[in-house]
Design an enzyme around this catalytic site. Structure first.
Site, PDB file in Angstrom:
ATOM      1  N   GLU A 294       0.133 -24.827  33.419  1.00  0.00           N
ATOM      2  CA  GLU A 294       0.347 -26.201  33.885  1.00  0.00           C
ATOM      3  C   GLU A 294      -0.899 -27.055  33.687  1.00  0.00           C
ATOM      4  O   GLU A 294      -0.801 -28.248  33.371  1.00  0.00           O
ATOM      5  CB  GLU A 294       0.778 -26.201  35.356  1.00  0.00           C
ATOM      6  CG  GLU A 294       2.108 -25.513  35.622  1.00  0.00           C
ATOM      7  CD  GLU A 294       3.245 -26.064  34.780  1.00  0.00           C
ATOM      8  OE1 GLU A 294       3.238 -27.267  34.478  1.00  0.00           O
ATOM      9  OE2 GLU A 294       4.145 -25.285  34.416  1.00  0.00           O
TER      10      GLU A 294
ATOM     11  N   ASP B 133       9.612 -25.512  26.997  1.00  0.00           N
ATOM     12  CA  ASP B 133       8.724 -26.478  26.328  1.00  0.00           C
ATOM     13  C   ASP B 133       8.990 -26.509  24.825  1.00  0.00           C
ATOM     14  O   ASP B 133       9.073 -27.582  24.206  1.00  0.00           O
ATOM     15  CB  ASP B 133       7.253 -26.120  26.569  1.00  0.00           C
ATOM     16  CG  ASP B 133       6.877 -26.143  28.039  1.00  0.00           C
ATOM     17  OD1 ASP B 133       7.450 -26.964  28.774  1.00  0.00           O
ATOM     18  OD2 ASP B 133       6.011 -25.341  28.435  1.00  0.00           O
TER      19      ASP B 133
END
Length: 276
Positions: free
Chosen positions: A97, A174
């Site tokens: 992250e 992603d």
């Protein structure tokens, strides 16, 4: 023009603590960021949800933390505190992250990073949330390319910190989102010089929409191969951009990751001042 809705109209009947007063300044700023109709929904939902969250802890007034928790629940999803990560998983998620956050922070023109968390929400083990400064109705090529790089920030951070052999399935969504965006850039938005300003139909989408087969122009193998090559080029360039940014700003990557490991959730005010 049409006057934006007054957020105060959507919190009737909810008693707030004194320190929540300044929140309305933030809500006014939020009006300028998102569509007014979304603000109405967010105001209605947040006020009621924040009251419920406060009641769960036997509070008589809704505090700022209750309002923030309600906002995050609406925007980011429900926390899964019951999902216990191992220490290795927490560390990897923190760097993943943090990688997204660093690329977003260091990509000119990208949306400001609002919050980064390694508390599992929905199906995600962590989240990096950005908020646009203005309401967008169209997107520039530069902005889309920046988003492609941000999508790869997590995977690149995993490789940089733990090595190529230790990457995980965490970047699956992603990669899927980046691939979908790159393909739309090539086939719908005319953002490939090689393909040009030509719309190339999606077979599955057209069938789903119920269009007749006879109305769809077949894509030649040569064109399909050219599209794949251009999609791959955009993805490779975005990956390379993320790699350069994270190697350049590895100190910032470490600061954000450590903040996440210590507090699980980190807002931009906790590290952004020293990152610009």
């Amino acid at each position: 023009g049409v006057r934006p809705p007054d957020a105060r109209l959507h919190i009737g009947g909810v008693r707030f603590a004194d320190q929540v007063g300044p929140l309305f300044t933030g809500v006014a700023d939020l009006i300028e960021r998102i569509q007014p109709q979304r603000l109405v929904v967010l105001g209605d939902t947040n006020s009621g949800l924040s009251a419920l969250l406060a009641a769960r802890t036997n509070k008589t007034l809704v505090s700022m933390s209750d309002f923030e928790d309600a906002k995050d629940k609406v925007m980011l999803g429900v926390e899964r505190r019951s999902l216990v990560l191992t220490e290795d998983e927490r560390k990897l998620t923190a760097y993943h992250e943090a990688g997204h956050a660093v690329v977003a922070l260091k990509t000119q023109g990208s949306d400001p990073v609002h919050k980064v968390t390694i508390v599992p929400r929905g199906r995600a083990l962590g989240l990096t949330a950005s908020l646009p400064e203005t309401d967008r109705h169209s997107y520039t090529k530069d902005w889309l390319i920046g988003n492609l790089a941000m999508f790869f920030g997590g995977r690149v951070a995993e490789e940089l910190i733990f090595g190529p052999e230790k990457v995980t399935t965490g970047a699956g969504n992603d990669i899927e989102r980046a691939t979908g965006l790159a393909r739309r850039m090539v086939t719908q938005f005319g953002m490939s010089e090689r393909v040009g300003a030509m719309a190339i139909g999606d077979r599955e989408q057209e069938v789903f929409l119920g269009r007749e087969f006879g109305q769809r122009r077949e894509v030649s193998e040569r064109t399909a191969e050219m599209v794949d090559d251009e999609v791959k080029r955009l993805l490779d360039e975005a990956y390379a951009k993320a790699s350069v940014l994270l190697k350049e700003h590895k100190d910032l990557l470490e600061r954000i990751a450590q903040a996440l490991l210590e507090r699980e959730t980190s807002g931009k005010g906790q590290w952004v001042s020293s990152s610009l």
